[in-house]
Design an enzyme around this catalytic site. Sequence first.
Site, PDB file in Angstrom:
ATOM      1  N   ASP A  11      12.531  13.371 -63.553  1.00 60.40           N
ATOM      2  CA  ASP A  11      11.208  13.696 -64.052  1.00 60.40           C
ATOM      3  C   ASP A  11      10.501  14.519 -62.968  1.00 60.40           C
ATOM      4  O   ASP A  11      10.984  14.630 -61.840  1.00 60.40           O
ATOM      5  CB  ASP A  11      10.440  12.406 -64.351  1.00 60.40           C
ATOM      6  CG  ASP A  11       9.047  12.667 -64.882  1.00 60.40           C
ATOM      7  OD1 ASP A  11       8.891  13.556 -65.739  1.00 60.40           O
ATOM      8  OD2 ASP A  11       8.108  11.987 -64.431  1.00 60.40           O
ATOM      9  N   ASP A  13       6.363  15.024 -62.510  1.00 60.02           N
ATOM     10  CA  ASP A  13       5.140  14.433 -61.977  1.00 60.02           C
ATOM     11  C   ASP A  13       5.353  12.970 -61.592  1.00 60.02           C
ATOM     12  O   ASP A  13       5.807  12.164 -62.399  1.00 60.02           O
ATOM     13  CB  ASP A  13       4.008  14.510 -62.995  1.00 60.02           C
ATOM     14  CG  ASP A  13       3.573  15.942 -63.262  1.00 60.02           C
ATOM     15  OD1 ASP A  13       3.722  16.777 -62.352  1.00 60.02           O
ATOM     16  OD2 ASP A  13       3.090  16.226 -64.367  1.00 60.02           O
ATOM     17  N   ASP A 170       9.451   7.676 -63.505  1.00 59.68           N
ATOM     18  CA  ASP A 170       8.381   6.770 -63.075  1.00 59.68           C
ATOM     19  C   ASP A 170       7.476   6.342 -64.223  1.00 59.68           C
ATOM     20  O   ASP A 170       6.544   5.579 -64.000  1.00 59.68           O
ATOM     21  CB  ASP A 170       7.532   7.430 -61.985  1.00 59.68           C
ATOM     22  CG  ASP A 170       6.639   8.531 -62.543  1.00 59.68           C
ATOM     23  OD1 ASP A 170       5.433   8.522 -62.248  1.00 59.68           O
ATOM     24  OD2 ASP A 170       7.132   9.393 -63.289  1.00 59.68           O
TER      25      ASP A 170
END
Length: 226
Positions: A11, A13, A170
């Site tokens: 991922d 961000d 996350d």
Amino acid sequence: MTFTIQAVIFDSDGTLLDSETLGMDLLWELARDAGLPLTRDEAHRRFRGVGIAEVGGWVMAELGRTESDQVASFVDRYHRGILRRFHEALAPMPGAVDLLEALPLPVAVATNGPREKVGLGLALTGLDRFFGDKVFSAPELGHFKPDPELFLIAARALKTPPGRCAVVEDSLPGLVAGLAAGMRVYSLHPREGLPEDLAAQLVFIDSLSDFGRKIGLLPPPTMTKH
């Protein structure tokens, strides 16, 4: 060194880019400026991993504003604001450069964010050199996490079976998407706040360096002598 993992999909961000606090703070400020009395902690919990248009829609609905141009204006203000903040303060996540320099596997980025934003973030932090054209954006491809298709598109581009791909994520939508894609999922999201049946399927890590250690790439941390 033998790797059972043959490719890694990250991922963006909050995983590669230390951008999540920048983005969550901006959303909090925009919601507050619109008249919604959220605390900073409430905004971070509610908006983490959620698409910007969905956040804008929720904020406007809470305020009783149903006009589509209100949501579009919120999204536009976010995109203009986050680009400014990227130029001012964006950094790679701790350990990102060392991990990517050491990782002898094909890598990709799969993000729910727009290509302009993730491309700028990778370029500003110098991480773009590790990924080339292997950056996959949900708005561009029309598949948003928790739909697993974004990860499956990345796996095909890396010419790697899904079961041999590691996902580093996350956010809850990303964790769900990675598992649904049949990949081994490493979670920067803490166990707290996740459904237990989901948490049981994840490998928890506390940093990108920890991920490197868990896959046998980086050495364990040096013990300090007293």
